[in-house]
Design a protein around this motif. Structure first.
Motif, PDB file in Angstrom:
ATOM      1  N   ASN A  62      -5.137   1.187  -0.940  1.00  0.00           N
ATOM      2  CA  ASN A  62      -5.848   0.327   0.009  1.00  0.00           C
ATOM      3  C   ASN A  62      -7.342   0.231  -0.339  1.00  0.00           C
ATOM      4  O   ASN A  62      -7.844   0.942  -1.208  1.00  0.00           O
ATOM      5  CB  ASN A  62      -5.626   0.794   1.456  1.00  0.00           C
ATOM      6  CG  ASN A  62      -6.444   2.020   1.829  1.00  0.00           C
ATOM      7  OD1 ASN A  62      -7.123   2.636   0.998  1.00  0.00           O
ATOM      8  ND2 ASN A  62      -6.383   2.398   3.082  1.00  0.00           N
ATOM      9  N   GLU A 105      -3.080   5.475   1.235  1.00  0.00           N
ATOM     10  CA  GLU A 105      -4.050   5.124   2.270  1.00  0.00           C
ATOM     11  C   GLU A 105      -5.375   5.867   2.093  1.00  0.00           C
ATOM     12  O   GLU A 105      -6.369   5.526   2.713  1.00  0.00           O
ATOM     13  CB  GLU A 105      -3.476   5.459   3.652  1.00  0.00           C
ATOM     14  CG  GLU A 105      -2.240   4.658   4.035  1.00  0.00           C
ATOM     15  CD  GLU A 105      -2.592   3.251   4.500  1.00  0.00           C
ATOM     16  OE1 GLU A 105      -3.799   2.951   4.609  1.00  0.00           O
ATOM     17  OE2 GLU A 105      -1.668   2.456   4.740  1.00  0.00           O
ATOM     18  N   VAL A 149       0.830  -1.208   0.000  1.00  0.00           N
ATOM     19  CA  VAL A 149       0.000   0.000   0.000  1.00  0.00           C
ATOM     20  C   VAL A 149       0.862   1.255   0.000  1.00  0.00           C
ATOM     21  O   VAL A 149       1.715   1.449   0.868  1.00  0.00           O
ATOM     22  CB  VAL A 149      -0.944   0.015   1.218  1.00  0.00           C
ATOM     23  CG1 VAL A 149      -1.715   1.339   1.271  1.00  0.00           C
ATOM     24  CG2 VAL A 149      -1.917  -1.152   1.151  1.00  0.00           C
TER      25      VAL A 149
END
Length: 274
Positions: free
Chosen positions: A186, A145, A142
């Motif tokens: 994400n 975020e 990731v």
């Protein structure tokens, strides 16, 4: 009365599936087959109820949309906003929408002529489900975020993955969410971005189709179309909010398995009624 029932059923199907990774187009084609509802009127009706679903997402993300247009500044903490700097802009949206829009225009006649059938939808359901499982399993490290941390490269990659959804049954949200995971975004961020880019994508596609088919509308269809539009709007409003919560808990796998099961059940139905 029969038309009203069809409008309600199709409106519910559209509202539930438009933003879930299960393919709304595929479900509308399959339920249209079950309801014996097809032809020019059905095609135009599907466009109208898609606009109802679009409106639901626009209502949920109205602050973000106005922020992208430079009309307001958002405060951190809302549903679609992180605490990071406000970096998402229209360039991200354009980069994510251009590939599918361009390819869709080029392949429009081919897709309409050869891919809008129950059997091709079943293929799309299976392939889309497999891609979703692949995206979940091979999720990249990731790097984003929140939507405000998306790079232009990630936005463009998600746009390329969105091209897969030109095959009816594959699912636009399934392709973009799984594609986002493979691009280092994400779950929540890629889902929010998927919903945001759905607005221009669906407005463009629906507007194009509506301009081509508006002549099929008559004054007697207004009530029928209005019912479907309102039902799709209300159901989509509830579905989007619910899905955001469900995805964080269950990820993509349950939706993929549902697609496989639906494909098997409907294939059996088609073969038994051939």
């Amino acid at each position: 009365m029969q038309n009203s029932v069809i409008a309600i059923i199709q409106g519910i199907v559209e509202g539930l599936t438009e933003f879930l990774p299960v393919s709304s187009t595929g479900h509308l084609i399959l339920t249209g087959k079950l309801l014996d509802f097809s032809g020019d009127k059905a095609d135009t009706f599907e466009i109208v109820i898609q606009l109802g679903a679009i409106l639901a997402v626009a209502v949920i993300y109205w602050r973000r949309i106005l922020n992208l247009l430079g009309l307001i500044r958002m405060k951190p903490g809302s549903l679609e906003q992180s605490d990071s700097a406000h970096k998402l802009n229209l360039i991200h949206v354009i980069l994510a929408c251009l590939p599918a829009m361009a390819l869709g225009l080029i392949l429009h006649s081919f897709i309409k002529s050869y891919l809008f059938s129950p059997y091709t939808v079943l293929v799309g359901l299976v392939l889309g489900g497999a891609f979703m499982l692949y995206g979940q399993k091979k999720q990249a490290k990731v790097q984003a975020e929140s939507v405000d941390q998306l790079s232009y490269k990630q936005a463009f990659l998600i746009g390329l993955y969105q091209c897969l959804a030109l095959w009816p049954g594959f699912s636009r949200s399934g392709a973009t969410i799984a594609g986002g995971l493979l691009s280092g975004v994400n779950y929540r961020a890629t889902t929010n971005f998927s919903f945001l880019i759905a607005i221009p994508m669906m407005v463009a596609a629906s507007g194009y189709e509506l301009l081509k088919s508006y002549s099929t509308l008559t004054s007697s269809d207004i009530g029928f179309f209005a019912i479907g539009f309102i039902v799709a709007f209300v159901v989509a409003l509830l579905a989007v909010i619910t899905f955001l919560k469900l995805l964080e808990r269950f990820k993509l796998a349950p939706f993929a398995y549902y697609r496989f099961a639906l494909a098997i059940v409907f294939l059996a139905y088609l073969l038994l009624n051939a």
